[in-house]
Design a protein around this motif. Structure first.
Motif, mmCIF file in Angstrom:
data_model
loop_
_atom_site.group_PDB
_atom_site.id
_atom_site.type_symbol
_atom_site.label_atom_id
_atom_site.label_comp_id
_atom_site.label_asym_id
_atom_site.label_seq_id
_atom_site.Cartn_x
_atom_site.Cartn_y
_atom_site.Cartn_z
ATOM 1 N N PRO A 1 19.529 27.883 -7.526
ATOM 2 C CA PRO A 1 19.555 28.779 -8.711
ATOM 3 C C PRO A 1 18.428 28.276 -9.432
ATOM 4 C CG PRO A 1 21.534 27.351 -8.441
ATOM 5 C CD PRO A 1 20.630 26.927 -7.117
ATOM 6 N N SER A 2 17.974 29.329 -10.349
ATOM 7 C CA SER A 2 16.586 29.289 -11.248
ATOM 8 C C SER A 2 17.099 28.313 -12.456
ATOM 9 C CB SER A 2 16.143 30.413 -11.528
ATOM 10 O OG SER A 2 17.036 31.185 -12.204
ATOM 11 N N ALA A 3 16.173 27.774 -13.102
ATOM 12 C CA ALA A 3 16.523 26.918 -14.516
ATOM 13 C C ALA A 3 16.588 27.947 -15.618
ATOM 14 C CB ALA A 3 15.432 25.985 -14.558
ATOM 15 N N ILE A 4 17.699 27.654 -16.577
ATOM 16 C CA ILE A 4 17.668 28.551 -17.667
ATOM 17 C C ILE A 4 17.180 27.703 -18.820
ATOM 18 C CG2 ILE A 4 19.411 29.740 -19.237
ATOM 19 C CD1 ILE A 4 21.426 29.708 -16.882
ATOM 20 N N PRO A 5 16.124 28.345 -19.603
ATOM 21 C CA PRO A 5 15.292 27.705 -20.641
ATOM 22 C C PRO A 5 16.279 27.963 -21.920
ATOM 23 C CG PRO A 5 14.033 29.694 -20.128
ATOM 24 C CD PRO A 5 15.288 29.607 -18.907
ATOM 25 N N LEU B 1 23.432 31.073 -19.723
ATOM 26 C CA LEU B 1 23.723 29.486 -19.538
ATOM 27 C C LEU B 1 25.184 29.326 -19.443
ATOM 28 C CD1 LEU B 1 22.952 26.249 -19.707
ATOM 29 C CD2 LEU B 1 23.068 26.589 -22.182
ATOM 30 N N PHE B 2 26.136 29.980 -20.468
ATOM 31 C CA PHE B 2 27.560 29.854 -20.410
ATOM 32 C C PHE B 2 28.220 30.588 -19.362
ATOM 33 C CE2 PHE B 2 25.892 29.222 -24.895
ATOM 34 C CZ PHE B 2 26.033 27.923 -24.826
ATOM 35 N N ALA B 3 27.827 31.736 -18.983
ATOM 36 C CA ALA B 3 28.218 32.533 -18.120
ATOM 37 C C ALA B 3 28.391 31.680 -16.633
ATOM 38 C CB ALA B 3 27.571 33.754 -17.956
ATOM 39 N N ARG B 4 27.078 31.066 -16.655
ATOM 40 C CA ARG B 4 27.010 30.263 -15.112
ATOM 41 C C ARG B 4 27.700 28.943 -15.421
ATOM 42 N NH1 ARG B 4 21.284 28.821 -13.029
ATOM 43 N NH2 ARG B 4 20.721 30.822 -13.322
ATOM 44 N N ALA B 5 27.557 28.135 -16.397
ATOM 45 C CA ALA B 5 28.303 26.682 -16.323
ATOM 46 C C ALA B 5 29.479 26.828 -16.601
ATOM 47 C CB ALA B 5 27.547 25.967 -17.529
ATOM 48 N N VAL B 6 29.857 27.634 -17.671
ATOM 49 C CA VAL B 6 31.642 27.588 -17.964
ATOM 50 C C VAL B 6 32.322 28.568 -17.268
ATOM 51 C CG1 VAL B 6 33.195 28.247 -19.812
ATOM 52 C CG2 VAL B 6 30.925 27.154 -20.388
ATOM 53 N N GLY B 7 31.635 29.469 -16.404
ATOM 54 C CA GLY B 7 32.177 30.336 -15.662
ATOM 55 C C GLY B 7 32.708 31.777 -15.926
ATOM 56 N N GLU B 8 32.036 32.888 -15.358
ATOM 57 C CA GLU B 8 32.232 34.308 -15.653
ATOM 58 C C GLU B 8 33.826 34.675 -15.823
ATOM 59 O OE1 GLU B 8 30.012 36.593 -15.904
ATOM 60 O OE2 GLU B 8 28.117 35.958 -14.804
ATOM 61 N N THR B 9 34.763 33.873 -15.033
ATOM 62 C CA THR B 9 36.199 34.295 -14.890
ATOM 63 C C THR B 9 37.062 33.521 -16.183
ATOM 64 O OG1 THR B 9 36.363 33.157 -13.125
ATOM 65 C CG2 THR B 9 36.268 35.394 -12.921
ATOM 66 N N VAL C 1 23.174 19.716 -20.358
ATOM 67 C CA VAL C 1 22.592 19.760 -19.253
ATOM 68 C C VAL C 1 21.146 20.230 -19.033
ATOM 69 C CG1 VAL C 1 22.810 20.371 -16.735
ATOM 70 C CG2 VAL C 1 24.684 19.427 -18.001
ATOM 71 N N ARG C 2 21.234 21.647 -19.953
ATOM 72 C CA ARG C 2 19.947 22.368 -20.006
ATOM 73 C C ARG C 2 19.121 21.474 -20.481
ATOM 74 N NH1 ARG C 2 17.593 23.358 -23.863
ATOM 75 N NH2 ARG C 2 19.114 23.415 -25.257
ATOM 76 N N ALA C 3 19.151 20.798 -21.622
ATOM 77 C CA ALA C 3 18.090 19.928 -22.303
ATOM 78 C C ALA C 3 17.857 18.850 -21.455
ATOM 79 C CB ALA C 3 18.771 19.388 -23.633
ATOM 80 N N TYR C 4 18.709 18.198 -20.808
ATOM 81 C CA TYR C 4 18.176 16.996 -19.950
ATOM 82 C C TYR C 4 17.293 17.591 -18.732
ATOM 83 C CZ TYR C 4 19.994 14.135 -15.888
ATOM 84 O OH TYR C 4 19.970 12.997 -14.795
ATOM 85 N N LEU C 5 17.556 18.733 -18.314
ATOM 86 C CA LEU C 5 16.658 19.412 -17.396
ATOM 87 C C LEU C 5 15.245 19.871 -18.030
ATOM 88 C CD1 LEU C 5 19.239 21.486 -15.101
ATOM 89 C CD2 LEU C 5 18.031 19.534 -14.726
ATOM 90 N N ALA D 1 23.020 20.887 -10.787
ATOM 91 C CA ALA D 1 22.408 21.713 -9.659
ATOM 92 C C ALA D 1 22.842 23.289 -9.864
ATOM 93 C CB ALA D 1 22.981 21.260 -8.391
ATOM 94 N N MET D 2 23.994 23.425 -10.459
ATOM 95 C CA MET D 2 24.333 24.846 -10.688
ATOM 96 C C MET D 2 23.399 25.598 -11.865
ATOM 97 S SD MET D 2 28.217 25.528 -10.883
ATOM 98 C CE MET D 2 28.564 25.354 -12.717
ATOM 99 N N LEU D 3 22.764 24.593 -12.657
ATOM 100 C CA LEU D 3 21.803 25.049 -13.746
ATOM 101 C C LEU D 3 20.437 24.966 -13.240
ATOM 102 C CD1 LEU D 3 23.816 23.719 -17.000
ATOM 103 C CD2 LEU D 3 23.856 26.335 -15.927
#
Ligand code: HAM
Length: 422
Positions: free
Chosen positions: A4-8, A43-51, A83-87, A289-291
């Motif tokens: 997965p690519s990184a989300i800034p 960011l939220f769609a991917r981390a928290v989950g689309e469903t 997690v985004r900030a950490y990356l 890793a997902m982010l």
């Protein structure tokens, strides 16, 4: 599967990392991170989950005026941002292990009612780079101690293990088969969940579905050896520290990033009613890793401050007032009062002085409202004897102490510090 690519972060919205925060908070070694309120929706769609309900129905999302391609969202939670900030900050390479906390408003487009708001406040903590059961247990022990200290009412912790990517797929399939076998009793949302994310079935609030779910297979029976060992160790450590909890084998949480340990904290409080979850959290070993980051595990929690304040009025107490409030009862006591205040302030104590001319009862009322720890009373008797009376305002016992007015400042300050345990 491609990496997965990184989300800034959104342009112009920045993170303030611990080294930049003006004051470091060191409780349990956590550093504060100040996160932006606005993030890219994906960011939220991917981390928290689309469903999840959060992403499907509850996000305040919009496109910015300059028609920037990416839609933006008012954060519904902060773990994804941490997690985004950490990356993005490179902390992941500099430190790998990080203990971060945050506090601030979150936004969810839920049906408002008491204890459930569209803007609410959380305080949360995240431990990144630790996969051991000790990290999970430490957080839970910390929480249990905290709830005791603020005298939160009827707190209980519910605990479950959600397995990991090696054992959960098989469970997901068992659950899907079970759901298909009970299709006619399940709601339309659950039909969709069965196709896209069967685990969400366990989270359905529709009464008819709940009846079916009662009989559904539970994750615990499908846990692999490694997940079982992790869960057993967390539980053993909690038992050792006498942290009470109940197993809730149907607990899945409303966010998809969890694996292994998941927990929720429930409480009783005036008006809390059905909104009785004051906090929740768990492990999210796949999220970094997902982010778009390396394989780094994590575990954390967030408390809902709006609800916590209902369950534990003491948690919402404002900061303590001055250590001592000096109360001159008559004009002749004004000069000695100022002298005393100056000597104590020179010694670094926070001290207040009230104007003269009110009754002792009125002044003690003021001292209580200002949350002073001690009242230093200077009345006619005290002036005549050259002694001030000190009353402890916090202990319910009305302890009185007296000290001579000419006692030197440092000695007096030491005496007061010893009295208040500061
Ligand atoms: P969460 O369970 O979605 O977890 O939210 C945590 C807490 O925020 C809830 O237990 C509740 O007290 C409060 N809360 C949620 N929605 C509302 C609302 N509409 N009104 C008032 N209070 C609300 C998370 O957000 C995860 N990020 C927690 C976490 C941190 N997991 C790992 N690290």
């Amino acid at each position: 599967m491609s990496k997965p690519s990184a989300i800034p972060a959104v342009r112009g919205f920045r993170d303030i990392l611990p080294e930049e925060c003006s004051h470091w908070q060191t409780l349990y070694g956590f550093g504060e991170v100040r996160l932006p309120i606005l993030e890219r929706s994906d960011l939220f769609a991917r981390a928290v989950g689309e469903t999840t309900d959060i992403v499907e129905k509850e996000m305040f999302s919009f496109r910015d005026r300059d028609k920037e391609e990416t839609p933006l969202t008012l954060r519904p939670e902060a773990t994804a941002s941490v997690v985004r900030a950490y990356l993005e900050s490179g902390l992941v390479h500099r430190e790998r292990q990080a203990r971060l906390f945050y506090t601030g408003p979150m936004f969810r487009r839920e049906r408002p009612q008491r204890g459930r708001y569209r803007q609410f406040y959380q305080i949360g903590a995240e431990v990144l780079g630790r996969d051991d059961a000790l990290a999970d247990a430490e957080l839970l022990v910390w929480l249990a101690r905290y709830f005791d200290r603020v005298a939160a009412r009827g707190v209980h912790i519910e605990l479950n293990s959600l397995g990991d990517e090696s054992c959960r797929p098989a469970y997901r399939e068992r659950l899907r088969k079970f759901g298909l076998a009970h299709l006619e009793a399940l709601c339309g949302d659950c039909h969709r969940r069965l196709e896209r994310n069967p685990l969400r079935l366990l989270d359905c609030k529709v009464p008819g579905c709940r009846e079916v779910i009662e009989r559904a297979p539970v994750m615990r029976d499908s846990l692999c050896a490694a997940c079982t060992a992790h869960f057993d160790e967390v539980r053993a450590l909690l038992d050792q520290e006498h942290v009470p909890y109940a197993l809730n084998l149907r607990l899945v949480r409303g966010l998809d990033y969890y694996d292994r340990t998941a927990f929720e904290i429930l409480a009783e409080g005036e008006g809390l009613g059905a909104q009785n979850a004051i906090g929740g959290g768990g492990r999210y070993d796949g999220l970094v890793a997902m982010l778009g980051g390396p394989d780094v595990p994590g575990v954390g929690f967030a408390l809902g401050l709006d609800r916590l304040a209902m369950a534990a009025p003491r948690a919402a107490d404002p900061e303590r007032g001055p250590v001592a409030l000096i109360l001159p009862l008559e004009p002749a006591a004004v000069a000695p009062a100022l002298q005393l205040a100056t000597r104590l302030r020179d010694e670094g104590l926070s001290v207040g002085v009230e104007p003269a001319g009110r009754s002792l009862k009125a002044l003690l009322g003021v001292a209580n409202r200002r949350r002073a720890r001690l009242a230093v009373i200077l009345g006619p008797e005290e002036l005549a004897a050259g002694r001030a009376t000190v009353r402890d305002l916090v202990s319910s016992v009305d302890r009185r102490h007296a000290f001579a007015l000419e006692t030197p400042g440092p000695e007096l300050a030491r005496w007061i510090r010893a009295e208040v345990g500061a």
